[in-house]
Design a protein around this motif. Structure first.
Motif, mmCIF file in Angstrom:
data_model
loop_
_atom_site.group_PDB
_atom_site.id
_atom_site.type_symbol
_atom_site.label_atom_id
_atom_site.label_comp_id
_atom_site.label_asym_id
_atom_site.label_seq_id
_atom_site.Cartn_x
_atom_site.Cartn_y
_atom_site.Cartn_z
ATOM 1 N N ALA B 28 0.851 -1.118 0.000
ATOM 2 C CA ALA B 28 0.000 0.000 0.000
ATOM 3 C C ALA B 28 0.890 1.169 0.000
ATOM 4 C CB ALA B 28 -0.691 0.034 1.309
ATOM 5 N N ALA B 29 1.034 1.897 -0.931
ATOM 6 C CA ALA B 29 1.993 2.909 -0.840
ATOM 7 C C ALA B 29 1.270 4.148 -0.790
ATOM 8 C CB ALA B 29 2.775 2.840 -2.059
ATOM 9 N N ALA B 30 1.895 4.963 -1.141
ATOM 10 C CA ALA B 30 1.626 6.176 -1.754
ATOM 11 C C ALA B 30 0.581 7.080 -1.266
ATOM 12 C CB ALA B 30 1.319 5.959 -3.184
ATOM 13 N N VAL B 49 10.248 12.958 5.828
ATOM 14 C CA VAL B 49 10.354 11.512 5.753
ATOM 15 C C VAL B 49 11.739 11.120 6.219
ATOM 16 C CG1 VAL B 49 10.320 9.505 4.222
ATOM 17 C CG2 VAL B 49 8.781 11.443 3.793
ATOM 18 N N VAL B 51 14.498 8.019 6.610
ATOM 19 C CA VAL B 51 14.821 6.647 6.219
ATOM 20 C C VAL B 51 15.926 6.131 7.126
ATOM 21 C CG1 VAL B 51 15.486 5.086 4.351
ATOM 22 C CG2 VAL B 51 14.227 7.194 3.827
ATOM 23 N N ARG B 246 6.556 10.394 7.966
ATOM 24 C CA ARG B 246 6.738 9.013 7.542
ATOM 25 C C ARG B 246 8.108 8.505 7.978
ATOM 26 N NH1 ARG B 246 4.711 7.562 1.710
ATOM 27 N NH2 ARG B 246 2.927 6.801 2.877
ATOM 28 N N ILE B 248 10.678 5.218 7.235
ATOM 29 C CA ILE B 248 10.919 4.040 6.405
ATOM 30 C C ILE B 248 12.110 3.289 6.960
ATOM 31 C CG2 ILE B 248 11.509 3.212 4.084
ATOM 32 C CD1 ILE B 248 10.180 5.764 2.995
ATOM 33 N N LYS B 250 14.754 0.712 6.036
ATOM 34 C CA LYS B 250 15.282 0.115 4.812
ATOM 35 C C LYS B 250 16.423 -0.833 5.133
ATOM 36 C CE LYS B 250 17.304 1.123 0.380
ATOM 37 N NZ LYS B 250 17.885 1.950 -0.571
ATOM 38 N N VAL B 251 16.408 -2.003 4.521
ATOM 39 C CA VAL B 251 17.432 -3.005 4.783
ATOM 40 C C VAL B 251 18.641 -2.812 3.876
ATOM 41 C CG1 VAL B 251 17.967 -5.474 4.860
ATOM 42 C CG2 VAL B 251 15.663 -4.676 5.444
ATOM 43 N N ALA B 261 25.452 4.937 1.684
ATOM 44 C CA ALA B 261 24.076 5.420 1.486
ATOM 45 C C ALA B 261 23.793 6.640 2.364
ATOM 46 C CB ALA B 261 23.074 4.299 1.794
ATOM 47 N N LYS B 264 25.379 9.689 0.813
ATOM 48 C CA LYS B 264 24.667 10.115 -0.376
ATOM 49 C C LYS B 264 23.284 10.678 -0.047
ATOM 50 C CE LYS B 264 24.031 8.941 -5.037
ATOM 51 N NZ LYS B 264 22.693 8.455 -5.336
ATOM 52 N N GLY B 265 22.873 10.575 1.225
ATOM 53 C CA GLY B 265 21.576 11.112 1.621
ATOM 54 C C GLY B 265 20.412 10.201 1.292
ATOM 55 N N GLU B 266 20.699 8.954 0.897
ATOM 56 C CA GLU B 266 19.601 8.017 0.627
ATOM 57 C C GLU B 266 18.949 7.588 1.935
ATOM 58 O OE1 GLU B 266 21.080 4.750 -1.670
ATOM 59 O OE2 GLU B 266 21.684 6.045 -3.319
ATOM 60 N N VAL B 267 19.726 7.587 2.993
ATOM 61 C CA VAL B 267 19.187 7.282 4.316
ATOM 62 C C VAL B 267 19.639 8.367 5.283
ATOM 63 C CG1 VAL B 267 19.179 4.780 3.917
ATOM 64 C CG2 VAL B 267 21.170 5.843 4.967
ATOM 65 N N ASP B 268 18.928 8.486 6.417
ATOM 66 C CA ASP B 268 19.224 9.545 7.374
ATOM 67 C C ASP B 268 19.871 9.042 8.649
ATOM 68 O OD1 ASP B 268 17.721 11.591 5.798
ATOM 69 O OD2 ASP B 268 16.065 10.232 6.242
#
Lengths: 338, 542
Positions: B28-30, B49, B51, B246, B248, B250-251, B261, B264-268
């Motif tokens: 269910a995303a979005a 958001v 991560v 939100r 998230i 992430k594995v 990551a 690069k700012g893909e995760v916080d």
């Protein structure tokens, strides 16, 4: 032809039986009590006994083996100790991620490998040949995890072109449909009219594809080169040249077709290996496939999961080998006569 | 077929080795639009958001069924407990229960529930829901008991030996009747397994609940893609203000890949950084390192039932002769701190007035001479074959100890077994001196002291592998276990630690230090000593 196929299929049975047996005993006979290892510092006698009986470890080994064999024949690989889910379900959930990556890697390795191999063979002992073959040697020898990290450092962190890992930008909140993300991306493109998902899936595939495809690329290039050299020495090639057939036609029309026969076998084997050997690549690129799952199962000492995983991969490997052999006999009828 | 054989052989032997030697260790995303619309926009902290890049996926999301940290990372955000740990400490504070009374005989605990709390599915959180969540674990006759295993309740924390019954007195009052006075019980209720679940959602799909969880927590469940990500949205009805839109999870299994990551700012926020990357992280102006001492202790247990460790002076001499600073510097680096007490400093009642044994070779020699070992002695030191949170490299520590003890003429033979065998042999007291450790569950001192050092735990298979049976010490911690008053308990545990220090049944080695690198935009992120990552009070600097 039918007889040939049946015969090959018949050979599958003892092969797979051997695999099951080997996998079972390798793990059963590894030193240490799995129950004790899993429970660690907080184990008490009661919990140990309970876990041993859950795992069937309180039965004699021969009985454990027969029970296991019986279950495998019925297609039941058991339940994961960690998640309590059926191992077959766990594997199928992750299979498509692995297959997607294996396909793109194989395509990448095959096309580039054949082109480089042919170029090296045509310009034998030239700089093209030397640099291709040196590159192939480096490619074969390079540790995959190192290559993967270097690729991330250059293309993700340094140049900021590609993502570091995963299959999709998690901030896009994407729901898998077919679980082949490239196809899902195209479906979403039609549905929502924007290419974001497809582009993201594609970008996420590039680095893992290169990392995983490098070794097969090197092997395919080398095989193509030597096979091509072999064929170019043949009398019919000389005849064709003598008859004034243009060189381009000689190479691509006459020589390459024959030279590709062993290359197809190699590609098939490499595809099989990619399905199984992606543990490192999947782990570093956070790719939610089977390799990563097995890695995780090993660290969690989830031994039914490890047994099931190895068996599953072996089964795939055997099947792909069979398909390659069949394909081979289709392309080269001489095989069937032997 | 030869290729296949080789493949299987390689895979299988790799696995075999891992088992034997011990290895290392998101639909269910979005409703993105919904999240935007829901933002209260009261101040500039709200929204965003986050991560979190973590090492592994959750196993399941029913807090009472799971036992692993990765599962609790998610359930901790989705569920609340009656009481909770004050963020960053092991102090117990109100959560779904706003207050509680304890009867004079310490056998009846009455909890008064917070009014107006709703589950994410809109149903009310009340006494019946509390009873349902916990009674399914406790009562074998409960309709949903079979949907276990309830490992934490039954096995790890022995809750069924403590709690007799749980009763809803009225809509907002729950009464626990205990079988015996057991003060640490309240700390158990702050643990994730005691999370309160929506009975409506659970009964609708008992099998599916752990992949579609419904609680009252700061974040509600949105989606879970296996081995990839779990998406959680802010619970706008939460009883405290939550800033993030939100969250998230992430594995990313590889530690270096997580660090890349983050850059690069893909995760916080990332979990479990590789020790080698820490200096680079410390030097990066965009990264902040959040630290918390781990709730664990690594020690060398001296077997009091074997010579020469039956003599207190010898045990003290060992404590003087082992230089812990050298061990920390060589083995733990910034991931550890010297231990002087059997409990880590983030646990209440930690007795900081105790002075650690200084490194003093002469003092050690004098004590040995007094005990009749002027010429030293030979001893075994057992070293675990695996890395543990409290002890990353026991073998190396043993070698350092060997060199240090040689200075007081103690000759050390280092011994190691495969991990399962090692634990068994220790439990049955086959060692002279063995390294081991413990990771706490509920932040209660009892969870360390009773399990590891009480006289009743010194019976094989023992938790007390020093086989140290001190009546005075055991009496103090027994009294503390049966007293509800926290101030009184604190004093009892402080006194018990003094006895431990004097009697020296262990050479305490270290407590680990947990480091979580976060992007500098992440504010107010805290690590709970119990190991949980707490996001409800986090906000992002814009």
């Amino acid at each position: 032809m039918l007889k040939f196929i049946l015969k090959r299929l018949g050979l599958l049975i003892p092969t797979l039986l051997g695999v099951v047996t080997l996998v079972f005993f390798m793990i059963a006979l590894a030193p240490g009590d799995p129950a004790r290892i899993m429970l660690g510092e907080r184990a008490n006698a009661e919990q140990l006994a309970q876990l041993r009986s859950e795992l069937g470890l309180d039965q004699p080994l021969s009985k454990q083996y027969l029970l296991y064999l019986g279950r495998v024949i019925r297609g039941d690989l058991g339940k994961s100790i960690v998640t309590q889910q059926k191992i077959t379900d766990e594997l199928t959930d992750r299979l498509l991620a692995t297959i997607e990556l294996a396909i793109t890697s194989t395509i990448f390795a095959s096309i580039l490998g054949i082109v480089l191999g042919v170029a090296a063979a045509r310009k034998r002992n030239s700089w093209v040949d030397y640099s291709t073959m040196t590159g192939a040697l480096v490619g074969v020898s390079m540790p995959v995890f190192w290559l993967a990290l270097v690729l991330i450092m250059i293309f993700s962190v340094g140049l900021d072109l590609l993502p570091t890992g995963g299959r999709m930008n998690v901030r896009l909140y994407f729901i898998p449909i077919t679980n082949f993300y490239l196809i899902d991306g195209i479906i979403m493109w039609f549905r929502e009219g924007k290419a974001d998902y497809f582009v993201s899936a594609l970008k996420h595939l590039i680095l893992p594809t290169i990392a995983l495809g490098t070794i097969p690329l090197a092997i395919i290039a080398r095989t193509t080169r030597s096979s091509m050299l072999e064929v170019l020495k043949q009398d019919y090639v000389k005849t064709a040249r003598a008859a004034g057939v243009p060189e381009r036609k000689v190479v691509f029309r006459y020589a390459l077709r024959n030279a590709l026969l062993p290359v197809i076998t190699v590609i098939g084997i490499q595809f099989g290996l990619l399905l199984s050997g992606a543990i490192l690549t999947e782990t570093i690129f956070a790719w939610p496939g089977i390799g990563k799952w097995i890695y995780h199962s090993i660290s969690a000492r989830d031994f039914p999961a490890v047994q099931g995983g190895i068996l599953f991969i072996s089964f795939f490997f055997v099947m792909i080998n069979l398909i390659v052999d069949l394909l081979y006999s289709v392309i080269n009828p001489r095989i069937r006569l032997k | 077929m030869k290729k296949l054989f080789l493949l299987v052989l390689v895979l299988a032997s790799f696995t075999g080795m891992a088992f034997a030697g011990g290895g290392s260790e998101s639909e269910a995303a979005a409703p993105a639009a919904a999240a935007e619309a829901a933002a209260p926009a009261t101040d500039d902290k709200a929204g965003g958001v986050l991560v979190f890049g973590r090492a592994g996926d959750s196993v399941g999301l029913d807090p009472a069924r799971e036992t692993d940290g990765e599962s609790f990372y998610a359930t901790h955000q989705i569920f609340d407990t009656l009481v909770e740990f004050k963020t960053g400490t092991t102090e117990i504070v109100p959560a779904l229960a706003t207050s509680w009374d304890v009867s004079d005989d310490n056998l009846t605990y009455t909890f008064h529930l917070r009014e107006g709390v709703k589950f994410h599915d809109g149903t009310p959180m009340n006494a019946d829901a509390v009873v349902f969540s916990l009674d399914r674990q406790l009562s074998e006759g409960h309709k949903y008991h079979e949907y276990g295993p309830w490992k934490y309740w039954l096995n790890y924390m022995g809750m069924s030996d403590i709690v007799g019954s749980i009763v809803a007195k009225d809509d907002l009052t729950v009464v626990f009747n205990l079988q015996k006075p057991e003060a640490p019980f309240i700390a158990n209720l702050a643990m994730d397994f005691a999370g309160i679940v929506s009975p409506t959602a659970f009964m609708a799909d008992p099998e599916g609940f752990s992949s579609n969880p419904v609680g009252t927590g700061p974040f509600k469940f949105v989606s879970w893609t296996k081995d990839s990500d779990i998406v959680l949205d802010r619970n706008d009805d939460y009883w405290e203000e939550v800033q993030l839109d939100r969250l998230i999870l992430k594995v990313i299994p590889d530690a270096t890949a997580r660090w890349l990551a983050l850059q690069k700012g893909e995760v916080d926020v990332i979990d479990f950084p590789a020790a080698d990357d820490l200096p680079a992280m410390a030097a990066d102006p965009d990264v902040e390192l959040i630290q918390q001492s781990g709730m664990n202790v690594g020690y060398l247990a001296l077997n009091n039932e074997k010579k020469p460790y039956d003599d207190k002076r010898v045990r003290q001499a060992m404590n003087y002769a082992i230089d812990r600073d050298e061990i920390i510097a060589a083995v733990y680096g910034s991931a550890g701190q010297v231990a002087k007490n059997p409990i880590p400093p983030n646990i209440w009642s930690y007795n900081d007035s105790i002075e650690a044994y200084p490194y003093d070779v002469n003092k050690a020699k004098a004590l040995l001479a007094e005990a009749g070992y002027a010429d030293g002695f030979k001893t075994e030191i057992w070293a675990m074959p695996v890395a543990r949170p409290y002890n990353p490299d026991a073998r190396k520590i043993a070698e350092i100890m060997q060199a240090q003890l040689a200075k007081i003429n103690v000759e050390v033979e280092i011994i190691s077994y495969e991990w399962g065998t090692y634990l068994d042999k220790c439990d049955f007291g086959e060692h002279q001196a063995a390294m081991l450790g413990w990771t706490g569950d509920n932040g209660d001192p009892d969870n360390f002291l009773w399990v590891l050092l009480s006289a009743p735990s010194a019976v094989p298979p023992a938790g007390n592998i020093a086989f140290w049976k001190n009546d005075e010490f055991t009496a103090l911690i027994k009294e503390a276990k049966e007293t509800a008053d926290v101030a009184k308990r604190t004093q009892l545990y402080m006194d018990a630690q003094v006895i431990f220090h004097e009697e020296a049944p262990w050479v305490t080695i270290a407590h680990s230090v947990v480091t979580v690198p976060v992007s500098s935009t992440v504010q107010n992120f805290k690590i709970s000593p119990t190991g949980t990552r707490v996001f409800k009070s986090v906000w992002l600097e814009k």
